[in-house]
Each structure stands twice: as structure tokens, then as C-alpha cells.
Design a protein around this motif. Structure first.
Motif, PDB file in Angstrom:
ATOM      1  N   ASN A  43      47.023  33.708  32.803  1.00  0.00           N
ATOM      2  CA  ASN A  43      48.469  33.830  32.660  1.00  0.00           C
ATOM      3  C   ASN A  43      49.120  34.200  33.990  1.00  0.00           C
ATOM      4  O   ASN A  43      50.217  33.742  34.285  1.00  0.00           O
ATOM      5  CB  ASN A  43      48.832  34.841  31.576  1.00  0.00           C
ATOM      6  N   CYS A  47      52.016  31.975  35.620  1.00  0.00           N
ATOM      7  CA  CYS A  47      53.307  32.541  36.021  1.00  0.00           C
ATOM      8  C   CYS A  47      53.580  32.267  37.497  1.00  0.00           C
ATOM      9  O   CYS A  47      54.717  31.999  37.886  1.00  0.00           O
ATOM     10  CB  CYS A  47      53.350  34.041  35.737  1.00  0.00           C
ATOM     11  N   MET A  50      54.767  28.782  37.763  1.00  0.00           N
ATOM     12  CA  MET A  50      56.119  28.619  37.209  1.00  0.00           C
ATOM     13  C   MET A  50      57.182  29.265  38.088  1.00  0.00           C
ATOM     14  O   MET A  50      58.249  28.692  38.278  1.00  0.00           O
ATOM     15  CB  MET A  50      56.193  29.244  35.806  1.00  0.00           C
ATOM     16  N   LEU A  51      56.890  30.447  38.615  1.00  0.00           N
ATOM     17  CA  LEU A  51      57.918  31.228  39.308  1.00  0.00           C
ATOM     18  C   LEU A  51      57.796  31.185  40.826  1.00  0.00           C
ATOM     19  O   LEU A  51      58.689  31.657  41.524  1.00  0.00           O
ATOM     20  CB  LEU A  51      57.876  32.677  38.809  1.00  0.00           C
ATOM     21  N   GLU A  74      53.250  37.548  29.948  1.00  0.00           N
ATOM     22  CA  GLU A  74      53.783  36.334  29.327  1.00  0.00           C
ATOM     23  C   GLU A  74      54.929  35.864  30.217  1.00  0.00           C
ATOM     24  O   GLU A  74      55.914  36.591  30.389  1.00  0.00           O
ATOM     25  CB  GLU A  74      54.280  36.613  27.908  1.00  0.00           C
ATOM     26  N   CYS A  75      54.809  34.675  30.764  1.00  0.00           N
ATOM     27  CA  CYS A  75      55.740  34.194  31.788  1.00  0.00           C
ATOM     28  C   CYS A  75      57.199  34.156  31.334  1.00  0.00           C
ATOM     29  O   CYS A  75      58.098  34.252  32.161  1.00  0.00           O
ATOM     30  CB  CYS A  75      55.314  32.816  32.268  1.00  0.00           C
ATOM     31  N   GLU A  76      57.441  34.000  30.051  1.00  0.00           N
ATOM     32  CA  GLU A  76      58.811  33.921  29.549  1.00  0.00           C
ATOM     33  C   GLU A  76      59.306  35.254  28.981  1.00  0.00           C
ATOM     34  O   GLU A  76      60.393  35.323  28.431  1.00  0.00           O
ATOM     35  CB  GLU A  76      58.914  32.824  28.508  1.00  0.00           C
ATOM     36  N   ASP A  77      58.501  36.294  29.115  1.00  0.00           N
ATOM     37  CA  ASP A  77      58.874  37.627  28.640  1.00  0.00           C
ATOM     38  C   ASP A  77      59.115  38.512  29.855  1.00  0.00           C
ATOM     39  O   ASP A  77      58.176  38.967  30.510  1.00  0.00           O
ATOM     40  CB  ASP A  77      57.768  38.200  27.758  1.00  0.00           C
ATOM     41  N   TYR A  78      60.394  38.766  30.146  1.00  0.00           N
ATOM     42  CA  TYR A  78      60.762  39.502  31.352  1.00  0.00           C
ATOM     43  C   TYR A  78      60.076  40.864  31.419  1.00  0.00           C
ATOM     44  O   TYR A  78      59.615  41.275  32.477  1.00  0.00           O
ATOM     45  CB  TYR A  78      62.283  39.675  31.441  1.00  0.00           C
ATOM     46  N   SER A  80      57.206  41.849  30.405  1.00  0.00           N
ATOM     47  CA  SER A  80      55.788  41.816  30.762  1.00  0.00           C
ATOM     48  C   SER A  80      55.544  41.368  32.201  1.00  0.00           C
ATOM     49  O   SER A  80      54.485  41.665  32.762  1.00  0.00           O
ATOM     50  CB  SER A  80      55.008  40.929  29.797  1.00  0.00           C
TER      51      SER A  80
END
Length: 88
Positions: A43, A47, A50-51, A74-78, A80
Motif C-alpha cells: 500500500n 500510495c 498515486m501521490l 489507505e491511499c484514499e483515506d487522509y 491513514s
């Protein structure tokens, strides 16, 4: 005609189901078990992809090792990923 279609569809559905069971039984992730450390590091890599430069991948991986995969980002959960973001 409808009966023939229904029986053909039923046979097809059963064949797909049986072949999916075979896949499930030979899937390495299921055969070897769940490794939270591996998932955590994967993960982190996802991330980072993705970022990009906004995400500190090595810091994330170090966190995975330190906490033995208990805090999976989790890449879409700020919440975390917040500790691994930078302001550039």
C-alpha cells in the motif's frame, strides 16, 4: 427454445463457478495466508505511485516495519496517510 437457453445458461454458470473455485484454491495469497506487513508495504508503494512527490514512501515503509503492519495506509483515506504527506 426458452428451456434450452435456460439449461445452457445453467451449465455455463456452474462451469464458471467450478473454475473460480479452482482459482481460489490455487491463489498464492490465500494459500500462504494474510501478511499484514506485506500488505502495508504494498500500500505504501501504491500510495507513492498515486501521490508522487507528495508522499514519503520510505517513511511509510519504515512505519510498516516498526508497527509490524498493524497500521496499513489507505491511499484514499487522509487520516491513514497524513503522517506520510509533505508540503513540497
Amino acid at each position: 427454445m426458452v428451456g434450452k437457453f435456460s439449461s445452457t445458461f445453467a451449465v455455463f454458470t456452474v462451469a464458471v463457478f467450478i473454475s473460480s473455485l479452482d482459482y481460489i484454491n490455487t491463489n498464492p495469497a490465500i494459500a500462504t495466508g494474510y501478511d499484514p506487513l506485506e500488505i502495508c508495504i504494498e500500500n505504501c508503494a501504491l500510495c507513492k505511485k498515486m501521490l508522487g512527490a507528495w508522499f514519503e514512501g520510505p517513511l511509510c515503509a519504515e512505519s510498516c516495519i516498526k508497527y509490524k503492519g498493524k497500521l496499513v495506509p489507505e491511499c484514499e483515506d487522509y487520516a491513514s496517510i497524513a503522517p506520510f504527506l509533505n508540503k513540497l
